[in-house]
Design a protein around this motif. Structure first.
Motif, short mmCIF file in Angstrom:
data_model
loop_
_atom_site.label_atom_id
_atom_site.label_comp_id
_atom_site.label_asym_id
_atom_site.label_seq_id
_atom_site.Cartn_x
_atom_site.Cartn_y
_atom_site.Cartn_z
N LEU A 141 0.85 -1.21 0.00
CA LEU A 141 0.00 0.00 0.00
C LEU A 141 0.87 1.25 0.00
CD1 LEU A 141 -2.36 -1.18 2.87
CD2 LEU A 141 -3.08 -0.93 0.49
N VAL A 192 -7.02 -1.32 6.65
CA VAL A 192 -7.95 -1.15 5.51
C VAL A 192 -9.28 -1.79 5.87
CG1 VAL A 192 -8.36 -1.66 3.06
CG2 VAL A 192 -6.03 -1.14 3.85
N THR A 223 -12.55 2.21 3.59
CA THR A 223 -11.33 2.77 2.98
C THR A 223 -11.52 2.85 1.46
OG1 THR A 223 -10.09 1.56 4.67
CG2 THR A 223 -8.82 2.52 2.85
N ILE A 268 -9.72 2.64 -1.90
CA ILE A 268 -8.47 2.16 -2.48
C ILE A 268 -8.40 2.52 -3.96
CG2 ILE A 268 -7.20 0.05 -3.06
CD1 ILE A 268 -7.01 0.51 -0.11
N ILE A 299 -7.12 -7.23 -3.31
CA ILE A 299 -7.55 -6.39 -2.19
C ILE A 299 -9.03 -6.64 -1.89
CG2 ILE A 299 -8.14 -4.25 -3.48
CD1 ILE A 299 -6.20 -4.18 -0.20
N VAL A 310 -13.04 0.20 -4.39
CA VAL A 310 -11.83 0.30 -5.20
C VAL A 310 -12.12 1.15 -6.43
CG1 VAL A 310 -10.03 -0.97 -6.42
CG2 VAL A 310 -11.13 -2.02 -4.44
N THR A 316 -2.94 0.76 -4.20
CA THR A 316 -2.38 -0.59 -4.01
C THR A 316 -1.90 -1.20 -5.32
OG1 THR A 316 -2.65 -2.70 -2.87
CG2 THR A 316 -4.54 -1.94 -4.18
#
Ligand code: GLU
Length: 283
Positions: free
Chosen positions: A150, A164, A168, A170, A182, A191, A213
């Motif tokens: 990360l 995370v 969160t 990402i 992830i 994400v 990530t």
């Protein structure tokens, strides 16, 4: 009596000559068909090497936006990195000249389609060997060991995977193993997927997400670009990189594996690794 014997011999010779000519004709037809690989599907192994030799240059898909592995310098136009140095060694092996190479930009999402439609001979682009990808392409031996990690803004409350949560945000690149990983590690996590790593890093800097990530080696390259960002926590996956070729191109895989083995025995692999990663590879 004598005449008919030599006549017989002549006939045998003529038939043999005809067979040879017919054989050549078949080969030509095969080679011509090889020129249309994009439409016809994967070339057979020796045809693939022959095609590269006939063309006189190796077409390699590399990243243009990934510092340390494949990065295009906008001023000089040069593309440089670990993957480029490995690609040059392969060109030297197959064609006897490390500059007999044409680099083409790929992203995590475009690399397999570009390989399989014949635009490039191989992908040397931070690509993890996975069982899923093996259904679409063939891989060389592992040439780099990475692990997913990360990248955060310094001072972030996220100090590793344990921080995370579902809430969160990402950031990642489309087509990367990192996205799937992830989501598996933190079910329900949000994400945001970008077309490439440059866009994902810009989004992190613009505050569009909490962490970016991908592989640690790629993230260290980003962190070296901007002291305001750091890689946190331990790597939480294994990402063994391989060089991908069209399925069935076993001669190309062999040429690549022979190159990698030679680089390892003659010390050039360690030199390339140290040049880009800043330390010798773990033994
Ligand atoms: N190695 C991972 C992958 O192949 C992440 C890096 C990349 O996106 O190229 O997906």
């Amino acid at each position: 009596m004598k005449m008919s014997k030599s006549f017989k011999m002549l006939s045998v010779l003529m038939i043999a000559a005809m067979l040879v000519i017919a054989g050549c004709g078949n080969n030509n037809a095969k080679n011509n068909a090889g020129g249309n690989d994009a439409a016809a599907g994967a070339a057979t192994d020796s045809e693939a090497i022959a095609k590269i030799k006939e063309r006189g240059k190796l077409l390699v898909g590399v990243k243009y936006d990934t510092r340390l592995f494949g990065l295009k310098d906008p001023a000089s136009g040069n593309v440089e990195g670990f993957d480029i140095d490995v690609s040059k060694a392969i060109a030297k092996k197959i064609l006897g000249d490390e500059n007999a190479i044409e680099l083409k930009e790929v992203t995590s999402k475009t690399r397999i389609p570009m390989l399989n439609n014949g635009e490039i001979d191989m992908v040397v682009a931070t690509m993890t060997i996975t069982e899923e990808r093996k259904k679409e392409v063939d891989f060389s031996d592992v040439y780099f060991q990475a692990g997913q990690s990360l990248l955060v803004k310094k001072g972030s409350p996220i100090t590793g995977l344990d921080d995370v949560t579902k809430d969160t945000k990402i950031l990642g690149s489309k087509g990367a193993t990192s996205i799937k990983n992830i989501k598996e590690k933190v079910p329900g996590v949000t994400v945001l997927e970008f077309d490439n790593y440059q866009d994902a890093f810009s989004a992190l800097k613009a505050g569009q997400g909490d962490a970016l990530t991908t592989d640690d080696a790629i993230l260290y390259g980003m962190a070296s670009q901007d002291p305001g960002y750091e890689v946190v926590g331990e790597p939480f996956t294994d990402e063994p990189y391989g060089i991908a070729v069209q399925k069935g191109n076993t001669d190309v895989v062999k040429a690549v594996n022979d190159t990698l083995a030679e680089l390892k025995t003659n010390g050039e692999y360690d030199a390339i690794y140290t040049k880009w990663i800043g330390k010798a590879p773990a033994k």
